[in-house]
Design a protein around this motif. Structure first.
Motif, PDB file in Angstrom:
ATOM      1  N   MET A  83      12.212  50.666  44.399  1.00 25.12           N
ATOM      2  CA  MET A  83      12.839  49.339  44.309  1.00 25.12           C
ATOM      3  C   MET A  83      14.356  49.413  44.462  1.00 25.12           C
ATOM      4  SD  MET A  83      10.780  46.774  43.865  1.00 25.12           S
ATOM      5  CE  MET A  83      11.923  45.565  43.246  1.00 25.12           C
ATOM      6  N   VAL A  84      14.952  50.538  44.124  1.00 26.88           N
ATOM      7  CA  VAL A  84      16.416  50.640  44.087  1.00 26.88           C
ATOM      8  C   VAL A  84      17.072  50.253  45.413  1.00 26.88           C
ATOM      9  CG1 VAL A  84      18.374  52.179  43.668  1.00 26.88           C
ATOM     10  CG2 VAL A  84      16.381  52.247  42.150  1.00 26.88           C
ATOM     11  N   PRO A  85      16.617  50.763  46.561  1.00 33.21           N
ATOM     12  CA  PRO A  85      17.265  50.346  47.820  1.00 33.21           C
ATOM     13  C   PRO A  85      17.146  48.842  48.093  1.00 33.21           C
ATOM     14  CG  PRO A  85      15.893  52.282  48.170  1.00 33.21           C
ATOM     15  CD  PRO A  85      15.612  51.793  46.787  1.00 33.21           C
ATOM     16  N   LEU A  86      16.093  48.237  47.577  1.00 28.19           N
ATOM     17  CA  LEU A  86      15.909  46.798  47.777  1.00 28.19           C
ATOM     18  C   LEU A  86      16.931  45.969  47.000  1.00 28.19           C
ATOM     19  CD1 LEU A  86      12.023  46.505  47.643  1.00 28.19           C
ATOM     20  CD2 LEU A  86      13.507  46.421  49.656  1.00 28.19           C
ATOM     21  N   LEU A  87      17.517  46.557  45.954  1.00 30.21           N
ATOM     22  CA  LEU A  87      18.479  45.811  45.150  1.00 30.21           C
ATOM     23  C   LEU A  87      19.672  45.352  45.973  1.00 30.21           C
ATOM     24  CD1 LEU A  87      18.414  47.832  41.813  1.00 30.21           C
ATOM     25  CD2 LEU A  87      17.458  45.554  42.261  1.00 30.21           C
ATOM     26  N   HIS A  88      20.096  46.157  46.929  1.00 32.85           N
ATOM     27  CA  HIS A  88      21.227  45.770  47.775  1.00 32.85           C
ATOM     28  C   HIS A  88      20.861  44.562  48.633  1.00 32.85           C
ATOM     29  CE1 HIS A  88      23.565  49.172  46.465  1.00 32.85           C
ATOM     30  NE2 HIS A  88      22.476  49.915  46.621  1.00 32.85           N
TER      31      HIS A  88
END
Length: 180
Positions: A83-88
């Motif tokens: 999920m982390v890359p989707l936060l941007h």
């Protein structure tokens, strides 16, 4: 009115408006800000604004450093690291929809400009807003500051795990800034 939750980003302006309203109605008012979790972030964001001398002190109980750091922590620990890359992308989408970019909501940046004496509180067992974040905002704060922690408290539990310790510390801090 906001259409979206802003994690304190837009809410700080409402807080400043309330302070201005109180001071207009009661010019001798002595104001204490106190927030927990997202309210703590909002409190820190408010202290980064230009405030009247009526604001005597603030209490920030388990506030986060920035929305991006908090969301990243939650994504890694309660969802999946994927999920982390989707936060941007979500941050960009949020900004495009008229809300805010996740990096812009950064209480750690606000407290660098603060002149409001602040008491930072955090539970040492907090795994929702990591305990280390309290030390980071405390270290960044340019105002007079103190902190205390509750060993057995998870997120937003300090006042219920150790109520006497909690309220004694809060009361003593306030007494330093307001004659009670």
């Amino acid at each position: 009115e906001n259409r979206y939750c802003s994690m304190g980003y837009h809410d700080r302006y409402m807080g400043v408006d309330w302070i201005d309203y109180i001071v207009t109605m009661y010019p001798d008012a002595e104001i204490v800000l106190h927030g927990e979790s997202m309210g703590a972030a909002t409190t820190m964001l408010i202290t980064g604004e230009v405030l009247p001398d009526n604001v005597k002190c603030a209490i920030s109980d388990c506030g986060f450093t920035s929305v991006m750091e908090e969301y990243t922590h939650v994504a890694k620990n309660q969802m999946t690291s994927a999920m982390v890359p989707l936060l941007h992308l979500l941050s960009l989408y949020s900004e495009m929809r008229g809300n805010f970019g996740f990096k812009k909501c950064a209480p750690i940046e606000a407290v660098k400009k603060s002149k409001t004496p602040t008491l930072f509180i955090h539970g040492e067992c907090d795994d929702f807003v990591p305990f280390r974040m309290m030390h980071e905002v405390y270290g960044a704060c340019s105002a007079e500051k103190e902190y205390f922690t509750v060993k057995s408290a998870a997120h937003a539990e300090s006042s219920t795990k150790e109520p006497k310790l909690y309220w004694t510390n809060v009361y003593e801090f306030i007494k330093k800034h307001i004659e009670l």
